[in-house]
Write a protein that holds these residues in place. Structure first.
Motif, PDB file in Angstrom:
ATOM      1  N   UNK A  36       0.830  -1.211   0.000  1.00  0.00           N
ATOM      2  CA  UNK A  36       0.000   0.000   0.000  1.00  0.00           C
ATOM      3  C   UNK A  36       0.861   1.257   0.000  1.00  0.00           C
ATOM      4  N   UNK A  37       1.930   1.247   0.791  1.00  0.00           N
ATOM      5  CA  UNK A  37       2.830   2.401   0.886  1.00  0.00           C
ATOM      6  C   UNK A  37       3.527   2.655  -0.452  1.00  0.00           C
ATOM      7  N   UNK A  38       4.016   1.591  -1.074  1.00  0.00           N
ATOM      8  CA  UNK A  38       4.699   1.719  -2.371  1.00  0.00           C
ATOM      9  C   UNK A  38       3.730   2.230  -3.427  1.00  0.00           C
ATOM     10  N   UNK A  39       2.487   1.714  -3.418  1.00  0.00           N
ATOM     11  CA  UNK A  39       1.480   2.165  -4.380  1.00  0.00           C
ATOM     12  C   UNK A  39       1.163   3.650  -4.218  1.00  0.00           C
ATOM     13  N   UNK A  40       1.323   4.163  -3.005  1.00  0.00           N
ATOM     14  CA  UNK A  40       1.061   5.581  -2.750  1.00  0.00           C
ATOM     15  C   UNK A  40       2.260   6.460  -3.103  1.00  0.00           C
ATOM     16  N   UNK A  41       3.360   5.836  -3.548  1.00  0.00           N
ATOM     17  CA  UNK A  41       4.513   6.609  -4.002  1.00  0.00           C
ATOM     18  C   UNK A  41       5.558   6.894  -2.945  1.00  0.00           C
ATOM     19  N   UNK A  42       5.575   6.101  -1.860  1.00  0.00           N
ATOM     20  CA  UNK A  42       6.525   6.309  -0.771  1.00  0.00           C
ATOM     21  C   UNK A  42       7.583   5.207  -0.736  1.00  0.00           C
ATOM     22  N   UNK A  43       8.741   5.548  -0.192  1.00  0.00           N
ATOM     23  CA  UNK A  43       9.738   4.560   0.201  1.00  0.00           C
ATOM     24  C   UNK A  43       9.274   3.985   1.537  1.00  0.00           C
ATOM     25  N   UNK A 127      -6.252 -13.634   1.018  1.00  0.00           N
ATOM     26  CA  UNK A 127      -5.874 -12.850  -0.160  1.00  0.00           C
ATOM     27  C   UNK A 127      -6.880 -11.744  -0.429  1.00  0.00           C
ATOM     28  N   UNK A 128      -8.171 -12.048  -0.194  1.00  0.00           N
ATOM     29  CA  UNK A 128      -9.223 -11.046  -0.418  1.00  0.00           C
ATOM     30  C   UNK A 128      -9.073  -9.878   0.545  1.00  0.00           C
ATOM     31  N   UNK A 129      -8.810 -10.196   1.823  1.00  0.00           N
ATOM     32  CA  UNK A 129      -8.641  -9.142   2.829  1.00  0.00           C
ATOM     33  C   UNK A 129      -7.388  -8.322   2.558  1.00  0.00           C
ATOM     34  N   UNK A 130      -6.311  -8.988   2.142  1.00  0.00           N
ATOM     35  CA  UNK A 130      -5.065  -8.280   1.843  1.00  0.00           C
ATOM     36  C   UNK A 130      -5.274  -7.301   0.681  1.00  0.00           C
ATOM     37  N   UNK A 131      -5.978  -7.748  -0.363  1.00  0.00           N
ATOM     38  CA  UNK A 131      -6.229  -6.882  -1.518  1.00  0.00           C
ATOM     39  C   UNK A 131      -7.093  -5.691  -1.132  1.00  0.00           C
ATOM     40  N   UNK A 132      -8.137  -5.942  -0.326  1.00  0.00           N
ATOM     41  CA  UNK A 132      -9.019  -4.846   0.126  1.00  0.00           C
ATOM     42  C   UNK A 132      -8.231  -3.831   0.941  1.00  0.00           C
ATOM     43  N   UNK A 133      -7.436  -4.341   1.873  1.00  0.00           N
ATOM     44  CA  UNK A 133      -6.697  -3.448   2.768  1.00  0.00           C
ATOM     45  C   UNK A 133      -5.619  -2.661   2.032  1.00  0.00           C
ATOM     46  N   UNK A 134      -4.966  -3.294   1.062  1.00  0.00           N
ATOM     47  CA  UNK A 134      -3.967  -2.566   0.275  1.00  0.00           C
ATOM     48  C   UNK A 134      -4.586  -1.350  -0.393  1.00  0.00           C
ATOM     49  N   UNK A 135      -5.725  -1.564  -1.037  1.00  0.00           N
ATOM     50  CA  UNK A 135      -6.389  -0.469  -1.742  1.00  0.00           C
ATOM     51  C   UNK A 135      -6.867   0.606  -0.775  1.00  0.00           C
ATOM     52  N   UNK A 137      -5.819   1.225   2.311  1.00  0.00           N
ATOM     53  CA  UNK A 137      -4.721   1.906   2.995  1.00  0.00           C
ATOM     54  C   UNK A 137      -4.020   2.879   2.051  1.00  0.00           C
ATOM     55  N   UNK A 138      -3.854   2.500   0.803  1.00  0.00           N
ATOM     56  CA  UNK A 138      -3.263   3.426  -0.177  1.00  0.00           C
ATOM     57  C   UNK A 138      -4.107   4.695  -0.289  1.00  0.00           C
ATOM     58  N   UNK A 139      -5.417   4.523  -0.386  1.00  0.00           N
ATOM     59  CA  UNK A 139      -6.315   5.682  -0.486  1.00  0.00           C
ATOM     60  C   UNK A 139      -6.254   6.540   0.777  1.00  0.00           C
ATOM     61  N   UNK A 140      -6.148   5.891   1.942  1.00  0.00           N
ATOM     62  CA  UNK A 140      -6.042   6.640   3.202  1.00  0.00           C
ATOM     63  C   UNK A 140      -4.748   7.439   3.239  1.00  0.00           C
ATOM     64  N   UNK A 141      -3.637   6.835   2.822  1.00  0.00           N
ATOM     65  CA  UNK A 141      -2.354   7.539   2.792  1.00  0.00           C
ATOM     66  C   UNK A 141      -2.447   8.797   1.934  1.00  0.00           C
ATOM     67  N   UNK A 142      -3.055   8.674   0.767  1.00  0.00           N
ATOM     68  CA  UNK A 142      -3.177   9.817  -0.142  1.00  0.00           C
ATOM     69  C   UNK A 142      -4.068  10.908   0.450  1.00  0.00           C
TER      70      UNK A 142
END
Length: 410
Positions: A36-43, A127-135, A137-142
């Motif tokens: 999620x962090x990487x998808x949001x553009x962070x190290x 896997x379903x929960x991981x995919x949901x949370x990644x998306x 959490x990325x949106x929350x970071x942004x």
């Protein structure tokens, strides 16, 4: 330069003392947080990647204060994670995300904070929960990045308190110490960027090389290593350019498969500089045009577009055919007009003014308007470029293109 997210949490399998349930926190980190962090553009850096022991040390304190974002997973109420969250809340008013596995209560002192929750399935995560949370959490970071909403209880209740700022020189020293230990790739990359800022391209090249050896064929590390190799001009400029070409070719062995604008831009730059060194080798300029054209046409990339236009003009003045001279001049003009349109569309984005590449956008617009004889616009964007505090090598790159255009206009 990429923004930094520092992650504080327990490591491995930990048991919640109140629930008696065991959670594999490494699964949380690798399956949810880091992607999620990487998808949001962070190290993304986790505490265990910088610690020499289980004790909180200088590097931990520095990253807790300096990082653009901190994510604290307080699942199982790991004492170190809670303590480190307290340090972050005392140092920064915003850009801290608290997260926890959904079961159990949250301690009173932080239960008024918005908490991101997720569900473990035994010790693992589905896997379903991981995919949901990644998306999510990325949106929350942004959203957190954009809103700058105060999330620290200290700064919410005592509004007169001032955030602590870690001096840049102290952070650079901290990163240098971590890089010398060669413990984490993050520190090697940060130290390489610092060496580039000081025009120490040979040292930066060595650091990018070490980072690339840790993650084989990572495109970003190889691109930066190629860039620093040709910028070093060592042992000679031509040797450095050919060495850089060998590095970038590792990402595109056939010279025709990649669509990555950064790889295309660096390959184009190498061939352009080889031609400027030896103008009898016309194939160098043709290859530069080929790489730049591909980057511009496929990705509508303004940087490769600007250099594509420049190389078309260089080809035009080198030709003995009057029709080809006119054709290349017109094609260059149309390309620059299209670049200005592309950037005008980018300006419609509400986050345009905080783009990490804003200095290069201004540099591109400045040189495009210079080539089109729009003096007022050229001067305006040149001032904006310099207002972004470009590094010495970035100024040299801009001025090099500017001087070529001035000579072409003559």
């Amino acid at each position: 330069m990429k923004k930094i997210c520092f992650v504080i949490m327990g490591y491995g399998k930990k048991t919640d003392p109140t629930l008696g349930k065991t959670f594999d926190l490494d699964k949380t980190y690798h399956n949810i947080i880091k992607p999620a962090v990487i998808n949001a553009g962070y190290e993304c850096v986790r505490g265990d990647e910088v610690q020499e022991s289980g004790l909180i040390d200088r590097s931990m304190y520095g990253l807790l204060i300096y990082s653009d974002l901190v994510i604290a997973d307080i699942t199982t109420f790991n004492p170190n994670a809670i303590y480190e969250l307290g340090i972050r809340h005392a140092a920064k008013p915003f850009s801290t995300i608290v997260m926890k596995e959904k079961d159990g209560n949250i301690p009173f002192d932080i239960n008024h904070n918005k908490t991101f929750t997720y569900a473990h399935m035994g010790e693992d995560i589905s896997a379903t929960e991981a995919a949901r949370c990644q998306e999510d959490l990325t949106n929350l970071i942004l959203r957190v990045e954009k809103s700058k909403e105060v999330d620290s209880p200290l700064f919410q209740h005592i509004q007169s308190v001032k955030p602590y700022v870690l001096p840049e020189e102290e952070y650079n020293q901290l990163i240098k110490e971590l890089a010398e230990k060669e413990k984490i790739i993050f520190a090697l990359a940060e130290q390489a960027k610092a060496e580039m800022a000081n025009n120490n391209f040979l040292k930066a090249k060595d650091l990018w090389k070490k980072a690339s050896e840790r993650i084989e064929n990572d495109s970003y590390f190889l691109q930066q290593m190629a860039l620093c190799t040709y910028k070093s001009k060592s042992p000679t400029e031509k040797v450095a350019l050919n060495d850089a070409l060998a590095i970038i070719n590792r990402l595109d062995p056939e010279g025709r498969t990649t669509n990555d604008p950064e790889t295309l831009g660096i390959a184009g730059a190498i061939y352009k500089r080889l031609w400027l060194l030896d103008r009898s080798e016309f194939a160098y300029l043709e290859r530069a045009i080929s790489y730049y054209r591909k980057g511009f046409e496929i990705n509508a990339d303004y940087y490769t577009g600007e250099n594509y236009a420049l190389c078309l003009e260089l080809k035009g003045i080198s030709s003995s055919d009057p029709d080809e001279k006119v054709f290349n001049r017109i094609a260059a003009k149309k390309t620059r007009q299209r670049i200005i349109e592309i950037i005008s569309d980018l300006k419609l984005d509400g986050d345009f003014l905080i783009r990490s590449d804003l200095k290069w956008i201004n540099a591109t617009l400045s040189n495009c308007h210079l080539a089109l004889n729009n003096e007022a616009e050229h001067n305006e964007y040149e001032k904006l470029f310099y207002s972004c505090s470009p590094l010495d090598w970035e100024i040299s790159s801009y001025e090099e293109t500017k001087n070529i255009i001035i000579n072409l206009n003559k």
